[in-house]
Design a protein around this motif. Structure first.
Motif, PDB file in Angstrom:
ATOM      1  N   ASN A  69       0.910  -1.267   0.078  1.00 51.89           N
ATOM      2  CA  ASN A  69      -0.086  -0.065  -0.131  1.00 51.89           C
ATOM      3  C   ASN A  69       0.997   1.260   0.139  1.00 51.89           C
ATOM      4  O   ASN A  69       2.061   1.275  -0.047  1.00 51.89           O
ATOM      5  CB  ASN A  69      -0.954  -0.186   1.014  1.00 51.89           C
ATOM      6  CG  ASN A  69      -0.221  -0.041   2.441  1.00 51.89           C
ATOM      7  OD1 ASN A  69       0.801   0.479   2.612  1.00 51.89           O
ATOM      8  ND2 ASN A  69      -0.881  -1.044   3.427  1.00 51.89           N
ATOM      9  N   ASP A  70       0.310   2.393   0.062  1.00 51.73           N
ATOM     10  CA  ASP A  70       1.180   3.354  -0.311  1.00 51.73           C
ATOM     11  C   ASP A  70       2.137   3.875   0.972  1.00 51.73           C
ATOM     12  O   ASP A  70       3.220   4.344   0.769  1.00 51.73           O
ATOM     13  CB  ASP A  70       0.217   4.831  -0.149  1.00 51.73           C
ATOM     14  CG  ASP A  70      -0.591   4.885  -1.538  1.00 51.73           C
ATOM     15  OD1 ASP A  70      -0.264   4.297  -2.321  1.00 51.73           O
ATOM     16  OD2 ASP A  70      -1.650   5.537  -1.576  1.00 51.73           O
ATOM     17  N   LEU A  71       1.554   3.581   2.247  1.00 51.31           N
ATOM     18  CA  LEU A  71       2.565   3.506   3.278  1.00 51.31           C
ATOM     19  C   LEU A  71       3.789   2.791   3.128  1.00 51.31           C
ATOM     20  O   LEU A  71       4.921   3.300   3.308  1.00 51.31           O
ATOM     21  CB  LEU A  71       2.089   3.456   4.536  1.00 51.31           C
ATOM     22  CG  LEU A  71       2.767   3.737   5.928  1.00 51.31           C
ATOM     23  CD1 LEU A  71       3.185   4.951   5.915  1.00 51.31           C
ATOM     24  CD2 LEU A  71       2.505   2.916   7.133  1.00 51.31           C
ATOM     25  N   LEU A  72       3.515   1.493   2.765  1.00 48.35           N
ATOM     26  CA  LEU A  72       4.786   0.503   2.485  1.00 48.35           C
ATOM     27  C   LEU A  72       5.793   1.180   1.398  1.00 48.35           C
ATOM     28  O   LEU A  72       6.893   1.195   1.509  1.00 48.35           O
ATOM     29  CB  LEU A  72       4.296  -0.778   2.262  1.00 48.35           C
ATOM     30  CG  LEU A  72       3.586  -1.387   3.305  1.00 48.35           C
ATOM     31  CD1 LEU A  72       3.051  -2.750   2.820  1.00 48.35           C
ATOM     32  CD2 LEU A  72       4.344  -1.354   4.394  1.00 48.35           C
ATOM     33  N   ILE A  73       5.086   1.805   0.436  1.00 41.66           N
ATOM     34  CA  ILE A  73       5.744   2.146  -0.665  1.00 41.66           C
ATOM     35  C   ILE A  73       6.683   3.498  -0.299  1.00 41.66           C
ATOM     36  O   ILE A  73       7.801   3.397  -0.371  1.00 41.66           O
ATOM     37  CB  ILE A  73       4.900   2.641  -1.953  1.00 41.66           C
ATOM     38  CG1 ILE A  73       4.265   1.329  -2.769  1.00 41.66           C
ATOM     39  CG2 ILE A  73       5.941   3.360  -3.000  1.00 41.66           C
ATOM     40  CD1 ILE A  73       3.185   1.599  -3.497  1.00 41.66           C
ATOM     41  N   PHE A  74       6.162   4.263   0.463  1.00 40.27           N
ATOM     42  CA  PHE A  74       6.795   5.248   1.113  1.00 40.27           C
ATOM     43  C   PHE A  74       7.735   4.803   2.136  1.00 40.27           C
ATOM     44  O   PHE A  74       9.147   5.359   1.882  1.00 40.27           O
ATOM     45  CB  PHE A  74       5.908   6.084   1.910  1.00 40.27           C
ATOM     46  CG  PHE A  74       6.553   7.523   2.642  1.00 40.27           C
ATOM     47  CD1 PHE A  74       7.013   8.349   1.479  1.00 40.27           C
ATOM     48  CD2 PHE A  74       6.842   7.278   3.992  1.00 40.27           C
ATOM     49  CE1 PHE A  74       7.689   9.425   2.163  1.00 40.27           C
ATOM     50  CE2 PHE A  74       7.383   8.563   4.544  1.00 40.27           C
ATOM     51  CZ  PHE A  74       7.792   9.297   3.668  1.00 40.27           C
ATOM     52  N   GLU A  75       7.769   3.672   2.667  1.00 35.67           N
ATOM     53  CA  GLU A  75       8.900   3.229   3.624  1.00 35.67           C
ATOM     54  C   GLU A  75       9.967   2.760   2.743  1.00 35.67           C
ATOM     55  O   GLU A  75      11.282   2.949   3.051  1.00 35.67           O
ATOM     56  CB  GLU A  75       8.285   2.265   4.649  1.00 35.67           C
ATOM     57  CG  GLU A  75       7.190   2.923   5.759  1.00 35.67           C
ATOM     58  CD  GLU A  75       6.659   1.816   6.594  1.00 35.67           C
ATOM     59  OE1 GLU A  75       6.126   2.101   7.487  1.00 35.67           O
ATOM     60  OE2 GLU A  75       6.737   0.633   6.190  1.00 35.67           O
ATOM     61  N   LYS A  76       9.614   1.960   1.593  1.00 34.61           N
ATOM     62  CA  LYS A  76      10.800   1.341   0.825  1.00 34.61           C
ATOM     63  C   LYS A  76      11.338   2.578   0.193  1.00 34.61           C
ATOM     64  O   LYS A  76      12.453   2.459   0.049  1.00 34.61           O
ATOM     65  CB  LYS A  76       9.896   0.850  -0.249  1.00 34.61           C
ATOM     66  CG  LYS A  76       9.597  -0.899   0.008  1.00 34.61           C
ATOM     67  CD  LYS A  76       8.652  -1.521  -0.964  1.00 34.61           C
ATOM     68  CE  LYS A  76       8.039  -2.705  -0.295  1.00 34.61           C
ATOM     69  NZ  LYS A  76       7.230  -3.377  -1.122  1.00 34.61           N
ATOM     70  N   ASN A  77      10.671   3.682  -0.351  1.00 34.96           N
ATOM     71  CA  ASN A  77      11.342   4.797  -0.804  1.00 34.96           C
ATOM     72  C   ASN A  77      12.538   5.303   0.106  1.00 34.96           C
ATOM     73  O   ASN A  77      13.514   5.805  -0.171  1.00 34.96           O
ATOM     74  CB  ASN A  77      10.388   5.831  -1.096  1.00 34.96           C
ATOM     75  CG  ASN A  77       9.755   5.554  -2.246  1.00 34.96           C
ATOM     76  OD1 ASN A  77      10.219   4.813  -3.286  1.00 34.96           O
ATOM     77  ND2 ASN A  77       8.583   5.957  -2.706  1.00 34.96           N
ATOM     78  N   ILE A  78      11.973   5.479   1.623  1.00 36.83           N
ATOM     79  CA  ILE A  78      13.110   6.033   2.529  1.00 36.83           C
ATOM     80  C   ILE A  78      14.335   5.117   2.574  1.00 36.83           C
ATOM     81  O   ILE A  78      15.418   5.598   2.566  1.00 36.83           O
ATOM     82  CB  ILE A  78      12.216   6.006   4.016  1.00 36.83           C
ATOM     83  CG1 ILE A  78      11.416   6.887   4.072  1.00 36.83           C
ATOM     84  CG2 ILE A  78      13.228   6.269   4.848  1.00 36.83           C
ATOM     85  CD1 ILE A  78      10.489   6.650   5.260  1.00 36.83           C
ATOM     86  N   LEU A  79      14.023   3.465   2.427  1.00 41.12           N
ATOM     87  CA  LEU A  79      15.434   3.006   2.389  1.00 41.12           C
ATOM     88  C   LEU A  79      16.051   2.923   1.204  1.00 41.12           C
ATOM     89  O   LEU A  79      17.388   3.001   1.429  1.00 41.12           O
ATOM     90  CB  LEU A  79      14.852   1.464   2.695  1.00 41.12           C
ATOM     91  CG  LEU A  79      13.959   0.764   3.688  1.00 41.12           C
ATOM     92  CD1 LEU A  79      13.648  -0.382   3.669  1.00 41.12           C
ATOM     93  CD2 LEU A  79      14.659   1.423   5.169  1.00 41.12           C
ATOM     94  N   ASN A  80      15.384   3.391   0.188  1.00 44.46           N
ATOM     95  CA  ASN A  80      16.159   3.615  -1.151  1.00 44.46           C
ATOM     96  C   ASN A  80      16.878   4.780  -1.027  1.00 44.46           C
ATOM     97  O   ASN A  80      18.177   4.803  -1.531  1.00 44.46           O
ATOM     98  CB  ASN A  80      15.079   3.753  -2.378  1.00 44.46           C
ATOM     99  CG  ASN A  80      14.647   2.616  -2.978  1.00 44.46           C
ATOM    100  OD1 ASN A  80      15.081   1.464  -2.329  1.00 44.46           O
ATOM    101  ND2 ASN A  80      13.651   2.531  -3.620  1.00 44.46           N
ATOM    102  N   VAL A  81      16.377   6.081  -0.484  1.00 41.24           N
ATOM    103  CA  VAL A  81      17.264   7.177  -0.330  1.00 41.24           C
ATOM    104  C   VAL A  81      18.578   6.838   0.588  1.00 41.24           C
ATOM    105  O   VAL A  81      19.452   7.208   0.261  1.00 41.24           O
ATOM    106  CB  VAL A  81      16.386   8.271   0.478  1.00 41.24           C
ATOM    107  CG1 VAL A  81      17.343   9.439   0.719  1.00 41.24           C
ATOM    108  CG2 VAL A  81      15.333   8.513  -0.473  1.00 41.24           C
ATOM    109  N   GLY A  82      18.249   5.909   1.735  1.00 43.89           N
ATOM    110  CA  GLY A  82      19.393   5.771   2.615  1.00 43.89           C
ATOM    111  C   GLY A  82      20.398   4.733   1.851  1.00 43.89           C
ATOM    112  O   GLY A  82      21.587   5.167   1.954  1.00 43.89           O
ATOM    113  N   VAL A  83      20.154   3.902   1.167  1.00 45.85           N
ATOM    114  CA  VAL A  83      21.099   3.104   0.198  1.00 45.85           C
ATOM    115  C   VAL A  83      21.698   3.751  -0.784  1.00 45.85           C
ATOM    116  O   VAL A  83      23.006   3.755  -0.832  1.00 45.85           O
ATOM    117  CB  VAL A  83      20.405   1.784  -0.510  1.00 45.85           C
ATOM    118  CG1 VAL A  83      21.065   1.279  -1.360  1.00 45.85           C
ATOM    119  CG2 VAL A  83      19.840   0.964   0.561  1.00 45.85           C
TER     120      VAL A  83
END
Lengths: 468, 104
Positions: A69-83
């Protein structure tokens, strides 16, 4: 069916494709120079990050195994920024490393594991994803192949993570025995708080507490952080911990909601212990990596307060705090990565008089530490403020008072580093460091993140709107 | 012939769990510690299979979980042994007492 699959799993598919491209790059890596390889890989990571912003679907796949869902996609994007930030920061270290493509393959495999962990909707899926995100990390910890400390840290990591996942599994097996289902949607209806269920829940909680390194399950953290290469340390402390915290919050709030009165007390105890022990041990550390390890343990204590609030505001505040924590911790680790890659110095005394020779890096480090301590103009203040506010909604003022006192202790040891950088006189400070474009860009991103996420309320409002 | 009741099987798996824990805490050889972890994993496997067969025979969730645990345990052991080999090269020993450079 197929179009559903392609749309809902877009991020996972993209990452898998990137991992395969890296495998082929490895085959042809003889012809390419290290610098070109790093440019290509960073471009791929950027594509991965941008691709994440174009997915806005929600639904379930594989017979309710996988949800998004949208929240999970946002959380994955946060991880992507970090990586991406970590990859840019460790440019200097990776340029000299023999196995740089493998480093990325392992790192992205763990990232894929974290994606699946966030999206898991079944305990089987959750366990598989958790293992996918920890086993390659142990191999990554051993990436300074010649250093004695690195392999010692890797062994400590693999044995403690294997042990914690066995406890988790034993908990899952007992839970399965009492209710006969592994599906996250069916579990809450079947929970009735019987002693066996509580016991299995405690085992599950122990498994989680190991991964987020809450006291008294934190003993592996400092050793692993110290022995691992700095890039891996920052990955462990931010990305891996952040992903588990996201999952922990959602599992507690949805799956174990019927047991909330029991787990509130457990979280209460865990967070008090975590804050106090983390802070007291951070006071006496001389190695910068160990110091940041204990400071990150203490931060987890604050996050647990936010989680104990148990409403929409607390989920929002936890996600918001992790965004801020990512930027501030990565800024601190970024400076450390650059210094350690070029001079090999990691002790706190080496940083005496750092300001004289490297004023810009000193300011970045100071800003990051202020944000971690929670000084008002930086984002860290707002993050902590929202966490405490969410925790206070339960009316447990003892917890909030202890947290506030701990923030004073934390301020003391963060200021000790700042004093070393700016005030302590030193005849031979670390010489002037030339920073390459990529690490510079990463530090700039972090600084913008630290200042802007606090002052502008768009990020918090966005997270809050996703939860409604 | 009498069928073995689930209590016996659960007793076996719990005993195996604690034998594994005991081994993990007392053994000082890295490979043996790894074996202790495998014991605990096997106790979990027995739990899953027993619960599935006796209590919920209509769905195969437990059996599937067991298969996945076996596969993951193999992967974990492979990585752990690779790490131990690398550690042996630098320390010339696989005793945990010799790998104590970092403390507190």
């Amino acid at each position: 069916m197929l179009s559903d699959f392609l749309q809902l799993m877009l991020q996972e598919l993209l990452l898998t494709i990137i991992i395969f491209i890296l495998l082929f790059l490895k085959l042809s890596s003889k012809e390419l120079s290290k610098v070109n390889l790093l440019n290509i890989i960073n471009l791929l990571l950027l594509i991965n990050l941008i691709g994440g912003f174009f997915t806005t679907n929600s639904g379930t796949l594989f017979g309710d195994m996988f949800q998004t869902n949208d929240l999970l996609i946002f959380e994955k994007n946060i991880l992507n920024v970090g990586v991406l930030i970590i990859s840019l920061q460790s440019y200097d270290w990776l340029k000299t490393h023999k196995h740089l493509v493998e480093f990325y393959i392992l790192m992205l495999s763990t990232l894929l594991g974290m994606y699946f962990m966030l999206s898991s909707n079944n305990l089987l899926m959750f366990y598989l994803a958790l293992e996918l995100s920890t086993i390659p990390l142990a191999a990554l910890t051993n990436f300074d192949l010649e250093k004695r400390q690195s392999s010692e840290a890797a062994f400590k990591m693999i044995i403690s993570s294997a042990f914690s996942s066995t406890l988790l599994l034993f908990g899952i097996s007992l839970l399965y025995g009492t209710i006969g289902t592994l599906n996250f949607v069916e579990i809450p209806a079947a929970l009735n708080g019987s002693p066996l269920q509580l016991f299995s829940f405690i085992l599950l909680l122990t498994g989680f507490a190991f991964k987020i390194s809450a006291v008294p399950f934190h003993l592996w953290t400092a050793d692993v952080y110290e022995g691992a290469p700095v890039a891996v340390t920052s990955y462990l402390s931010v990305i891996s911990k952040g992903a588990v915290l996201f999952v922990f919050t959602s599992v507690l709030y949805t799956v174990f909601e019927p047991l909330s009165t029991s787990w509130y007390n457990m979280l209460f105890l865990l967070s008090i212990l975590t804050m106090i022990v983390g802070n007291l041990f951070a006071l006496r550390q001389q190695n910068m990596k160990r110091f940041l390890a204990f400071s990150s343990i203490a931060q987890v204590g604050f996050i647990l307060i936010g989680i104990s609030g148990q409403n929409i505001v607390s989920t929002a505040s936890v996600v918001f705090f992790i965004v801020i924590y990512l930027f501030s911790n990565l800024a601190a680790f970024g400076v450390l990565t650059i210094v350690s890659a070029q001079t090999g110095k990691e002790s706190m005394n080496d940083f005496n008089g750092f300001y004289k020779t490297n004023p810009t890096l000193s300011w970045v480090l100071a800003l990051a530490l202020f944000s971690l301590a929670g000084i008002p103009p930086t984002a860290g203040f707002f993050g902590k403020f929202f966490l405490l506010l969410a925790g206070a909604s339960k009316g447990n003022y003892l917890l909030i008072t202890i947290a506030a006192l701990n923030m004073v202790v934390a301020l003391f040891y963060y200021l000790r580093v700042i004093q070393a950088i700016f005030m302590t006189k030193n005849e031979k400070p670390i010489e002037k460091i030339k920073v390459h474009l990529f690490p510079k860009l990463a530090l700039l991103l972090c600084v913008i993140g630290i200042i802007c996420t606090g002052i502008f309320n768009t990020v918090y409002n966005y997270i809050f709107s996703l939860l409604k | 012939m009498n069928e073995i009741s689930i209590n016996h099987i659960l007793f076996l798996s719990t005993a195996l769990f604690f034998i594994g824990l005991y081994g993990l805490f007392t053994r000082r050889n890295m490979i043996t510690m790894l074996m202790a972890v495998e014991l605990i994993l096997n106790s979990v496997n027995i739990n899953f299979v027993a619960f599935n067969k006796y209590l919920f025979p209509e769905r195969l969730d437990g059996i599937f979980f067991t298969i996945f645990i076996i596969a993951i345990a193999a992967a974990e052991a492979a990585v752990a042994i690779a790490i131990i080999i690398n550690l042996y090269r630098s320390h010339q020993s696989i005793d945990v007492e010799d790998a104590t450079e970092m403390k507190y």
